[in-house]
Design a protein around this motif. Structure first.
Motif, PDB file in Angstrom:
ATOM      1  N   UNK A  75       0.864  -1.185   0.000  1.00 23.52           N
ATOM      2  CA  UNK A  75       0.000   0.000   0.000  1.00 23.52           C
ATOM      3  C   UNK A  75       0.900   1.235   0.000  1.00 23.52           C
ATOM      4  N   UNK A  76       0.636   2.153  -0.932  1.00 27.65           N
ATOM      5  CA  UNK A  76       1.577   3.261  -1.172  1.00 27.65           C
ATOM      6  C   UNK A  76       0.843   4.594  -1.235  1.00 27.65           C
ATOM      7  N   UNK A  77       1.281   5.528  -0.388  1.00 29.59           N
ATOM      8  CA  UNK A  77       0.775   6.899  -0.458  1.00 29.59           C
ATOM      9  C   UNK A  77       1.348   7.524  -1.725  1.00 29.59           C
ATOM     10  N   UNK A  78       0.465   7.930  -2.632  1.00 28.70           N
ATOM     11  CA  UNK A  78       0.896   8.407  -3.944  1.00 28.70           C
ATOM     12  C   UNK A  78       0.352   9.800  -4.199  1.00 28.70           C
ATOM     13  N   UNK A  79       1.266  10.751  -4.435  1.00 27.90           N
ATOM     14  CA  UNK A  79       0.877  12.131  -4.751  1.00 27.90           C
ATOM     15  C   UNK A  79       1.464  12.476  -6.115  1.00 27.90           C
ATOM     16  N   UNK A  80       0.629  12.941  -7.020  1.00 28.49           N
ATOM     17  CA  UNK A  80       1.073  13.345  -8.356  1.00 28.49           C
ATOM     18  C   UNK A  80       1.048  14.863  -8.463  1.00 28.49           C
ATOM     19  N   UNK A  81       2.205  15.410  -8.856  1.00 28.73           N
ATOM     20  CA  UNK A  81       2.353  16.863  -8.968  1.00 28.73           C
ATOM     21  C   UNK A  81       2.568  17.270 -10.430  1.00 28.73           C
ATOM     22  N   UNK A  82       2.241  18.540 -10.683  1.00 27.51           N
ATOM     23  CA  UNK A  82       2.672  19.215 -11.901  1.00 27.51           C
ATOM     24  C   UNK A  82       3.493  20.419 -11.473  1.00 27.51           C
ATOM     25  N   UNK A  83       4.711  20.524 -11.974  1.00 28.41           N
ATOM     26  CA  UNK A  83       5.573  21.648 -11.618  1.00 28.41           C
ATOM     27  C   UNK A  83       5.060  22.928 -12.260  1.00 28.41           C
ATOM     28  N   UNK A  84       5.671  24.044 -11.879  1.00 25.23           N
ATOM     29  CA  UNK A  84       5.276  25.318 -12.486  1.00 25.23           C
ATOM     30  C   UNK A  84       5.587  25.354 -13.975  1.00 25.23           C
ATOM     31  N   UNK A  85       6.441  24.430 -14.445  1.00 25.41           N
ATOM     32  CA  UNK A  85       6.745  24.330 -15.878  1.00 25.41           C
ATOM     33  C   UNK A  85       5.896  23.256 -16.555  1.00 25.41           C
ATOM     34  N   UNK A  86       4.975  22.642 -15.814  1.00 22.67           N
ATOM     35  CA  UNK A  86       4.091  21.650 -16.406  1.00 22.67           C
ATOM     36  C   UNK A  86       4.660  20.247 -16.489  1.00 22.67           C
ATOM     37  N   UNK A  87       5.768  19.963 -15.780  1.00 20.93           N
ATOM     38  CA  UNK A  87       6.364  18.620 -15.803  1.00 20.93           C
ATOM     39  C   UNK A  87       5.829  17.782 -14.634  1.00 20.93           C
ATOM     40  N   UNK A  88       5.860  16.464 -14.863  1.00 20.75           N
ATOM     41  CA  UNK A  88       5.319  15.551 -13.850  1.00 20.75           C
ATOM     42  C   UNK A  88       6.377  15.177 -12.814  1.00 20.75           C
ATOM     43  N   UNK A  89       5.943  15.157 -11.539  1.00 20.30           N
ATOM     44  CA  UNK A  89       6.753  14.641 -10.422  1.00 20.30           C
ATOM     45  C   UNK A  89       5.811  13.849  -9.518  1.00 20.30           C
TER      46      UNK A  89
END
Length: 217
Positions: free
Chosen positions: A125-139
């Protein structure tokens, strides 16, 4: 005795008696009326202007051109604005489920597109957070209460070790998958494993997030 000798009368000048002035005038008027009755020669009609198919086509194209120019001049957003996600409510439930305090940090200018607990390949079981940087890239940020190789390989897309990096006072292992432009930072602890995955942005984007993690109990 007187003998009377008849005097010869002159012959008529013509078989029909002479025309009076009234008859002559009537003849003249009849001639003029006959002349007026004859149709007068009219000038040829001017050619009418008719709208041809080519003219209609040109007009239609001109209108379409104006419409296209108008549409192009309307300003449009370069990206779709997504509503910000509050990490606190889902993080509270995730911390209870996983047995440690999960991270809820959001770097300045970044946005969160999703946050939840998932069971990925490896069965953790994994806590997963998906971000978009201010330049629109995925982290992505992943935290699990354990570690195994299948879990790591699945999330890093088969990334291989490529040195180490210090962030948030800890030493992280760098994993890379060059052909997919994926860079990962891995931190293994006794009760928790933290993984940061950056798409395209490399260690630069990954370290921006790693430096802000609190990594509490």
């Amino acid at each position: 005795m007187v003998v009377l000798v008849p005097i010869d009368q002159p012959a008529a000048a013509a078989d029909s008696p002479p025309r009076s002035a009234t008859e002559a005038t009537g003849a003249t008027e009849a001639t003029e009326t006959a002349e007026m009755a004859e149709p007068a020669e009219l000038p040829p009609p001017r050619p009418r202007r008719r709208t041809t198919a080519s003219a209609m086509l040109l007009a239609t194209l001109a209108i379409l051109g104006l419409v296209i120019i108008w549409v192009l001049l309307i300003p449009r957003p370069t990206s779709v604005q997504r509503p910000a996600i509050d990490l606190v409510p889902p993080a509270r439930g995730a911390s209870t489920e996983l047995g440690f305090t999960v991270e809820t940090v959001v770097p300045p200018g970044w946005t969160v597109s999703s946050a939840d607990v998932r069971r990925d390949t490896g069965g953790l079981s994994t806590w997963t957070v998906n971000y978009l940087t201010d330049a629109g890239r995925y982290v992505g940020l992943m935290q699990a209460p354990g570690w195994n190789q299948r879990w790591q390989s699945s999330l890093t897309q088969g990334g291989t070790p490529s040195g180490e990096l210090v962030a948030a006072g800890r030493t992280w292992q760098v994993l890379v998958k060059p052909e997919k432009e994926v860079t990962s930072l891995l931190l293994r602890e006794p009760k928790r494993t933290t993984l940061i995955l950056a798409k395209v942005g490399g260690t630069g984007d990954a370290k921006v997030l790693a430096d802000r993690l609190k990594l509490g109990s």
